[in-house]
Scaffold this motif. Structure first.
Motif, PDB file in Angstrom:
ATOM      1  N   GLN A  61      -8.693 -18.196  17.704  1.00  0.00           N
ATOM      2  CA  GLN A  61      -8.067 -19.464  18.085  1.00  0.00           C
ATOM      3  C   GLN A  61      -8.701 -19.963  19.370  1.00  0.00           C
ATOM      4  N   ASP A  62      -9.035 -21.249  19.400  1.00  0.00           N
ATOM      5  CA  ASP A  62      -9.626 -21.877  20.586  1.00  0.00           C
ATOM      6  C   ASP A  62     -10.854 -21.121  21.081  1.00  0.00           C
ATOM      7  N   GLY A  63     -11.683 -20.653  20.151  1.00  0.00           N
ATOM      8  CA  GLY A  63     -12.932 -20.006  20.524  1.00  0.00           C
ATOM      9  C   GLY A  63     -12.796 -18.571  20.992  1.00  0.00           C
ATOM     10  N   LYS A  64     -11.602 -17.997  20.874  1.00  0.00           N
ATOM     11  CA  LYS A  64     -11.365 -16.633  21.347  1.00  0.00           C
ATOM     12  C   LYS A  64     -10.839 -15.753  20.210  1.00  0.00           C
ATOM     13  N   ILE A  65     -11.286 -14.498  20.190  1.00  0.00           N
ATOM     14  CA  ILE A  65     -10.785 -13.533  19.211  1.00  0.00           C
ATOM     15  C   ILE A  65      -9.472 -12.962  19.717  1.00  0.00           C
ATOM     16  N   LEU A  66      -8.415 -13.164  18.959  1.00  0.00           N
ATOM     17  CA  LEU A  66      -7.088 -12.698  19.348  1.00  0.00           C
ATOM     18  C   LEU A  66      -6.827 -11.261  18.903  1.00  0.00           C
ATOM     19  N   SER A  67      -7.358 -10.895  17.736  1.00  0.00           N
ATOM     20  CA  SER A  67      -7.145  -9.547  17.211  1.00  0.00           C
ATOM     21  C   SER A  67      -8.229  -9.229  16.196  1.00  0.00           C
ATOM     22  N   ALA A  68      -8.412  -7.939  15.933  1.00  0.00           N
ATOM     23  CA  ALA A  68      -9.402  -7.506  14.942  1.00  0.00           C
ATOM     24  C   ALA A  68      -8.965  -6.175  14.349  1.00  0.00           C
ATOM     25  N   GLN A  69      -9.196  -5.999  13.060  1.00  0.00           N
ATOM     26  CA  GLN A  69      -8.886  -4.727  12.413  1.00  0.00           C
ATOM     27  C   GLN A  69      -9.751  -4.552  11.172  1.00  0.00           C
ATOM     28  N   VAL A  70      -9.988  -3.293  10.810  1.00  0.00           N
ATOM     29  CA  VAL A  70     -10.822  -2.960   9.659  1.00  0.00           C
ATOM     30  C   VAL A  70      -9.924  -2.749   8.443  1.00  0.00           C
ATOM     31  N   VAL A  71     -10.319  -3.349   7.315  1.00  0.00           N
ATOM     32  CA  VAL A  71      -9.535  -3.298   6.082  1.00  0.00           C
ATOM     33  C   VAL A  71     -10.410  -2.755   4.960  1.00  0.00           C
ATOM     34  N   ASP A  72      -9.896  -1.800   4.188  1.00  0.00           N
ATOM     35  CA  ASP A  72     -10.627  -1.262   3.047  1.00  0.00           C
ATOM     36  C   ASP A  72     -10.591  -2.246   1.874  1.00  0.00           C
ATOM     37  N   THR A  73     -11.627  -2.214   1.051  1.00  0.00           N
ATOM     38  CA  THR A  73     -11.682  -3.089  -0.117  1.00  0.00           C
ATOM     39  C   THR A  73     -11.147  -2.417  -1.375  1.00  0.00           C
ATOM     40  N   ASN A  74     -10.693  -1.192  -1.282  1.00  0.00           N
ATOM     41  CA  ASN A  74     -10.095  -0.467  -2.418  1.00  0.00           C
ATOM     42  C   ASN A  74     -11.038  -0.372  -3.611  1.00  0.00           C
ATOM     43  N   GLY A  75     -12.314  -0.211  -3.336  1.00  0.00           N
ATOM     44  CA  GLY A  75     -13.270  -0.029  -4.416  1.00  0.00           C
ATOM     45  C   GLY A  75     -13.611  -1.283  -5.182  1.00  0.00           C
ATOM     46  N   SER A  76     -13.162  -2.440  -4.717  1.00  0.00           N
ATOM     47  CA  SER A  76     -13.493  -3.700  -5.390  1.00  0.00           C
ATOM     48  C   SER A  76     -14.967  -4.000  -5.187  1.00  0.00           C
ATOM     49  N   GLY A  77     -15.513  -4.838  -6.041  1.00  0.00           N
ATOM     50  CA  GLY A  77     -16.913  -5.185  -5.908  1.00  0.00           C
ATOM     51  C   GLY A  77     -17.212  -6.563  -6.444  1.00  0.00           C
ATOM     52  N   HIS A  78     -18.286  -7.165  -5.948  1.00  0.00           N
ATOM     53  CA  HIS A  78     -18.804  -8.439  -6.426  1.00  0.00           C
ATOM     54  C   HIS A  78     -17.692  -9.498  -6.464  1.00  0.00           C
ATOM     55  N   GLY A  79     -17.485 -10.148  -7.618  1.00  0.00           N
ATOM     56  CA  GLY A  79     -16.516 -11.233  -7.692  1.00  0.00           C
ATOM     57  C   GLY A  79     -15.114 -10.821  -7.298  1.00  0.00           C
ATOM     58  N   ALA A  80     -14.744  -9.558  -7.516  1.00  0.00           N
ATOM     59  CA  ALA A  80     -13.394  -9.099  -7.182  1.00  0.00           C
ATOM     60  C   ALA A  80     -13.129  -9.173  -5.686  1.00  0.00           C
ATOM     61  N   LEU A  81     -14.175  -9.074  -4.882  1.00  0.00           N
ATOM     62  CA  LEU A  81     -14.003  -9.104  -3.428  1.00  0.00           C
ATOM     63  C   LEU A  81     -13.493 -10.461  -2.943  1.00  0.00           C
ATOM     64  N   ALA A  82     -13.829 -11.524  -3.661  1.00  0.00           N
ATOM     65  CA  ALA A  82     -13.310 -12.834  -3.271  1.00  0.00           C
ATOM     66  C   ALA A  82     -11.791 -12.866  -3.390  1.00  0.00           C
ATOM     67  N   GLY A  83     -11.247 -12.170  -4.408  1.00  0.00           N
ATOM     68  CA  GLY A  83      -9.798 -12.076  -4.542  1.00  0.00           C
ATOM     69  C   GLY A  83      -9.177 -11.295  -3.407  1.00  0.00           C
ATOM     70  N   VAL A  84      -9.864 -10.249  -2.942  1.00  0.00           N
ATOM     71  CA  VAL A  84      -9.383  -9.488  -1.784  1.00  0.00           C
ATOM     72  C   VAL A  84      -9.328 -10.389  -0.561  1.00  0.00           C
ATOM     73  N   LEU A  85     -10.393 -11.155  -0.341  1.00  0.00           N
ATOM     74  CA  LEU A  85     -10.436 -12.053   0.817  1.00  0.00           C
ATOM     75  C   LEU A  85      -9.371 -13.140   0.721  1.00  0.00           C
ATOM     76  N   THR A  86      -9.100 -13.599  -0.497  1.00  0.00           N
ATOM     77  CA  THR A  86      -8.048 -14.589  -0.694  1.00  0.00           C
ATOM     78  C   THR A  86      -6.691 -13.996  -0.330  1.00  0.00           C
ATOM     79  N   ALA A  87      -6.445 -12.763  -0.758  1.00  0.00           N
ATOM     80  CA  ALA A  87      -5.185 -12.094  -0.437  1.00  0.00           C
ATOM     81  C   ALA A  87      -5.037 -11.869   1.063  1.00  0.00           C
ATOM     82  N   LEU A  88      -6.160 -11.687   1.744  1.00  0.00           N
ATOM     83  CA  LEU A  88      -6.151 -11.493   3.197  1.00  0.00           C
ATOM     84  C   LEU A  88      -6.041 -12.814   3.951  1.00  0.00           C
ATOM     85  N   ASN A  89      -5.988 -13.934   3.219  1.00  0.00           N
ATOM     86  CA  ASN A  89      -5.887 -15.265   3.814  1.00  0.00           C
ATOM     87  C   ASN A  89      -7.054 -15.572   4.751  1.00  0.00           C
ATOM     88  N   VAL A  90      -8.250 -15.204   4.291  1.00  0.00           N
ATOM     89  CA  VAL A  90      -9.461 -15.407   5.075  1.00  0.00           C
ATOM     90  C   VAL A  90      -9.960 -16.843   4.927  1.00  0.00           C
TER      91      VAL A  90
END
Length: 258
Positions: free
Chosen positions: A153-182
């Motif tokens: 927000q406003d050019g600053k990183i407020l928080s960061a964390q690492v998230v596993d993809t649960n073995g998803s791959g290729h097109g399925a990863l877009a669904g993971v990112l959608t669920a993460l509200n990226v």
């Protein structure tokens, strides 16, 4: 006035989006199978679901599933009998973000991601995902085992964390990112099919980036990130980058439920 077509929920974008019989001329017109037609084939023929279960997963009427499925089967038969190429793109669909019920025959891990990483409506925070490995930007999107997620927000990183993809791959990863509200993705190489999946999910892509994940996220937050708009990864989907422009049917924006 006709009723608007209801968006069909699709679990993930297909990994492979083009099939070409050996010896077929490059200029032969392909059969176009829509992403929602592909999903009925995946669920009914691939997963063994009934049409009723398929309708619950896609969140549409069973009669609609029947029509889509019949159309898909006719196209597959045409491909096999006539030897024409097949390309998967377009359609009235939205990628599953873990909301609601009816995700196949069991609970989807994206449901817990959606709840955990929900953003309040109107929240000004920008959420950035970076393909991640040992502090660096992992260079093959379709094989990434982790994302590092940054709230900005406003050019600053407020928080960061690492998230596993649960073995998803290729097109399925877009669904993971959608669920993460990226809102945006930073990565190295990425195939054309995955690019279309991200476009369908309205996720901004910054490809061809290498080096420190933290530094790249900070640069994007500040508006100074250098990236390659033509970044592509050819080792798993050589034909995906041909002739597709976003804004077409199926590339996000046309479904009111996005």
């Amino acid at each position: 006035m006709p009723r608007p077509t209801k968006c069909r929920r699709v679990c993930h974008y297909p990994r492979m989006v083009e099939f070409r019989p050996q010896g077929t001329p490059e200029n032969r017109q392909p059969i176009l199978l829509t992403v929602d037609e592909y999903e009925t084939i995946r669920l009914i023929d691939g997963e063994g679901l009934s049409q009723e279960q398929c309708s619950a997963s896609m969140q549409i009427a069973r009669t609609t599933v029947q029509k889509i499925y019949e159309s898909a089967r006719r196209k597959l038969a045409d491909m096999l009998v006539s030897g024409r190429p097949l390309r998967i793109e377009g359609g009235e669909f939205r990628l599953c973000d873990g909301q609601g019920t009816g995700c196949g025959v069991s609970a989807c891990f994206k449901q817990s991601y959606h709840q955990q990483y929900r953003k309040p409506e109107g929240d000004p925070i920008m959420r950035i995902a970076v393909t991640y490995e040992n502090g660096q930007i992992f260079q093959h999107f379709g094989h990434t085992a982790q994302f590092k997620i940054y709230d900005v927000q406003d050019g600053k990183i407020l928080s960061a964390q690492v998230v596993d993809t649960n073995g998803s791959g290729h097109g399925a990863l877009a669904g993971v990112l959608t669920a993460l509200n990226v809102d945006a993705l930073i990565c190295g190489g990425i195939g054309g099919g995955a690019q279309m999946a991200l476009a369908a999910a309205n996720i901004k892509l910054y490809g061809g980036v290498s080096g420190s994940a933290d530094a790249a996220a900070q640069a994007l937050a500040e508006g100074t990130l250098t990236f390659d708009p033509n970044a592509h990864c050819d080792h798993h989907d050589h034909a995906h980058g041909q002739g597709h422009t976003c804004g077409q049917h199926g590339c996000g924006g046309h479904c009111g439920e996005h």
